[in-house]
Design an enzyme around this catalytic site. Structure first.
Site, short mmCIF file in Angstrom:
data_model
loop_
_atom_site.label_atom_id
_atom_site.label_comp_id
_atom_site.label_asym_id
_atom_site.label_seq_id
_atom_site.Cartn_x
_atom_site.Cartn_y
_atom_site.Cartn_z
N TYR A 275 0.84 -1.20 0.00
CA TYR A 275 0.00 0.00 0.00
C TYR A 275 0.88 1.25 0.00
O TYR A 275 1.64 1.49 0.94
CB TYR A 275 -0.93 0.03 1.21
N SER A 276 0.74 2.02 -1.07
CA SER A 276 1.49 3.27 -1.23
C SER A 276 2.98 3.06 -0.98
O SER A 276 3.65 3.84 -0.31
CB SER A 276 0.94 4.36 -0.30
#
Length: 322
Positions: free
Chosen positions: A61-62
């Site tokens: 995630y990111s």
């Protein structure tokens, strides 16, 4: 807030799990709609204040910044023993060989990176983000077992795969005396119920907790059909998950929510919470209202008539989300 055991374990988790894909540096990774650290921290604090003790993120995630932001916030706002922290491994974190997947090398490497970003000595639930067809399942399950024995991981879980794949992994672990998965994080909501064919009954039979991702169908269950948001405009993955015929279900949610005088999100989440096999939907929250609706849904009891109305327009579709 209500609390339940995660599957057949003794671990107590809140009926709502805060999904943390929403929190991360929007300049990193592929999610331009994520909230940076300053905007994320108040929502994580609000979740804790509401009694949510279950937080789910992932290394991908990111580009790892979700783990960093979530880890710092939880360290600042709560005692480590008071919350249940989950993250995932599988996705590609760097180019070149061994940059992703579920080989022993990848798993051993990525748990250390995740622990460093999260700022903790262990994670409560370490989940394989997808099934790795390029690695023998024995290699994956033994590596995960070794993480548990090393104290870096308390429990292990899986996500989105076919029931036969999940059964194979569980059988392999049992045969060798290794740690088995205690949870399944799968794609399950009013607009996608294919999991009810095999995976949900399998989890019920084996005492595995079900943690649905995208419980609000990427927000489609919370707004008028066809409404475009910043996220939906760039969500190529999500755009392939649902059908035009799902409009009737969205409209049923709207009618019931209107009759009750509550937001649509509360009705859609209440339906999931009504399912005996569901432990905790993984709910993303970009605004305070999102958390308020999720918490309120725990106390909503839908009637048999309302459940029938919500379910009757569903049509079977191809498997998606794996």
């Amino acid at each position: 807030m209500q609390y339940v055991k995660l599957g057949s374990t003794g671990l107590d988790v809140s009926r709502i799990c805060l999904g943390c894909m929403t929190y991360g540096d929007p300049e990193r990774g592929t999610h331009e709609w994520t909230l940076g650290e300053e905007a994320s921290r108040p929502l994580i604090r609000q979740a804790l204040d509401a009694g949510i003790n279950f937080f789910d993120t992932a290394n991908v995630y990111s580009d790892g910044t979700s783990e960093e932001i979530v880890g710092r916030a939880l360290r600042d706002f709560a005692k480590r023993d008071d919350y249940v922290l989950a993250t995932k491994v599988h996705g590609r974190m760097r180019p070149g060989p061994n940059g992703g997947g579920l080989s022993r090398k990848a798993i051993m490497t990525e748990i250390d990176h995740s622990l460093s970003r999260l700022g903790t000595d262990y994670v409560d639930l370490y989940q394989i983000h997808r099934y790795d067809h390029g690695t023998p399942v024995e290699e994956t399950m033994e590596a995960l077992h070794d993480l548990v024995k090393a104290g870096k991981v308390r429990y292990i879980g899986a996500s989105s795969m076919y029931a036969w794949e999940f059964s194979k992994a569980q059988y392999t672990a049992e045969r060798h005396g290794w740690t088995k998965f205690v949870s399944m994080q799968n794609h399950y909501n009013l607009l996608y119920r294919e999991e009810e064919r095999e995976m949900v009954p399998l989890c019920a039979d084996q005492g595995v907790g079900v943690l649905p991702w995208s419980p609000l169908a990427r927000g489609r269950l919370t707004r008028d059909w066809g409404t475009v948001t910043d996220r939906s405009a760039t969500d190529n993955f999500g755009s392939r998950l649902y059908l035009e015929s799902d409009r009737a279900i969205v409209e049923a949610v709207s009618r019931i929510a209107g009759d009750r005088g509550v937001p649509r999100a509360q009705v859609a989440l209440a339906w999931l919470l009504h399912q005996d096999t569901v432990t905790a939907p993984i709910v993303g929250a970009a605004r305070p209202q999102h958390l308020e609706d999720a918490v309120a849904a725990v106390d909503i009891e839908l009637s048999d008539k309302e459940i029938e109305e919500l379910e009757q327009a569903y049509t079977p579709r191809a498997i998606s989300g794996h």
